[in-house]
Scaffold this active site. Sequence first.
Site, PDB file in Angstrom:
ATOM      1  N   SER A  55      21.379 -26.690  35.907  1.00  0.00           N
ATOM      2  CA  SER A  55      21.342 -27.732  37.345  1.00  0.00           C
ATOM      3  C   SER A  55      21.384 -26.368  37.982  1.00  0.00           C
ATOM      4  CB  SER A  55      22.957 -27.855  36.583  1.00  0.00           C
ATOM      5  OG  SER A  55      23.304 -26.318  37.082  1.00  0.00           O
ATOM      6  N   CYS A  56      20.674 -26.796  39.409  1.00  0.00           N
ATOM      7  CA  CYS A  56      20.696 -26.300  40.677  1.00  0.00           C
ATOM      8  C   CYS A  56      21.867 -25.670  41.562  1.00  0.00           C
ATOM      9  CB  CYS A  56      19.608 -27.344  41.497  1.00  0.00           C
ATOM     10  SG  CYS A  56      18.242 -28.091  41.021  1.00  0.00           S
ATOM     11  N   GLY A  57      21.404 -24.291  42.327  1.00  0.00           N
ATOM     12  CA  GLY A  57      23.166 -24.253  43.098  1.00  0.00           C
ATOM     13  C   GLY A  57      23.662 -22.871  42.124  1.00  0.00           C
ATOM     14  N   VAL A  58      23.093 -22.698  41.058  1.00  0.00           N
ATOM     15  CA  VAL A  58      24.081 -21.941  39.925  1.00  0.00           C
ATOM     16  C   VAL A  58      23.699 -20.421  41.143  1.00  0.00           C
ATOM     17  CG1 VAL A  58      24.380 -20.435  38.058  1.00  0.00           C
ATOM     18  CG2 VAL A  58      23.480 -23.048  38.067  1.00  0.00           C
TER      19      VAL A  58
END
Length: 283
Positions: free
Chosen positions: A123-126
């Site tokens: 996933s993005c934004g971790v």
Amino acid sequence: MPQSAGIKSTTIFQFHNGQRKERTDTVACEEPLEIKLAFGKEVQREHRSLAITMRTPGQDEALAIGFLFTEGIIGQASEVIGVRHVGQALSPESEKNILLVELSPDTLVDFEQLSRHFYTSSSCGVCGKASIEMLRAVNLYYPRHGFPTYSPKQIQQFPWQMMDHQPIFEQTGGIHAAAAFDEQGQLLCLQEDVGRHNAMDKLIGQTMRTGDFPMRNQAVMVSGRLSFELVQKAAMAGVPLLAAVGAPSSLAVELAESHGMTLIGFLRGRRFNVYTGVERVVV
């Protein structure tokens, strides 16, 4: 020149100075590999699909073992008691694109936790700090502090040695590589794949199979750039020095520094940049 495994021929139209010419070209193969696990006690064995990755066929067993290690499922090669292709014989391609990995009865696998991990890592934004904390929770082979050391001349030879052992790149120009070097700077092993993460997993998996593991006495060089994921895989294997022809990301630098790794970018010709762990580069 004989065609190497992992390469396919294709017809192309080449344009030069406005003129069109039909010719045959070679491209690197890219096919899906489904990794399945067999695990549990002998009377309660389970078979479940773990992941599907796009890879260049070849060294599939090493890829699977390296992938299982860098995902924290196994800690050593002895936990794998068998690896075999189990695809249906519908075509030569599909027959080789499903791999069953048999784990020892004592190896525990928590599929619920694995599912959450795969979702988070894709996933993005971790948050970077959260990602590093997740890595610290995994069993790691930390590199020795300040060792081994390499001279600039030895490091500068890494790309040249790799070029002599990249048959697929030589014929296609469209594939990544990961290579390991000993304490004298000599090439030990090189793996190629269309995915740079797969190339690293193949390298780690092959090293685990040969028994020269963890990789505390080996430097590793990869093609392309240095991402957080590549540094993470190298850190788990105990790699003390990781180099690349491209640039590192900020999180890759932060992770390498937190684990005492030497991180080198833009290794081209006689120049390179050391981002962390400069003590291992001895002039």
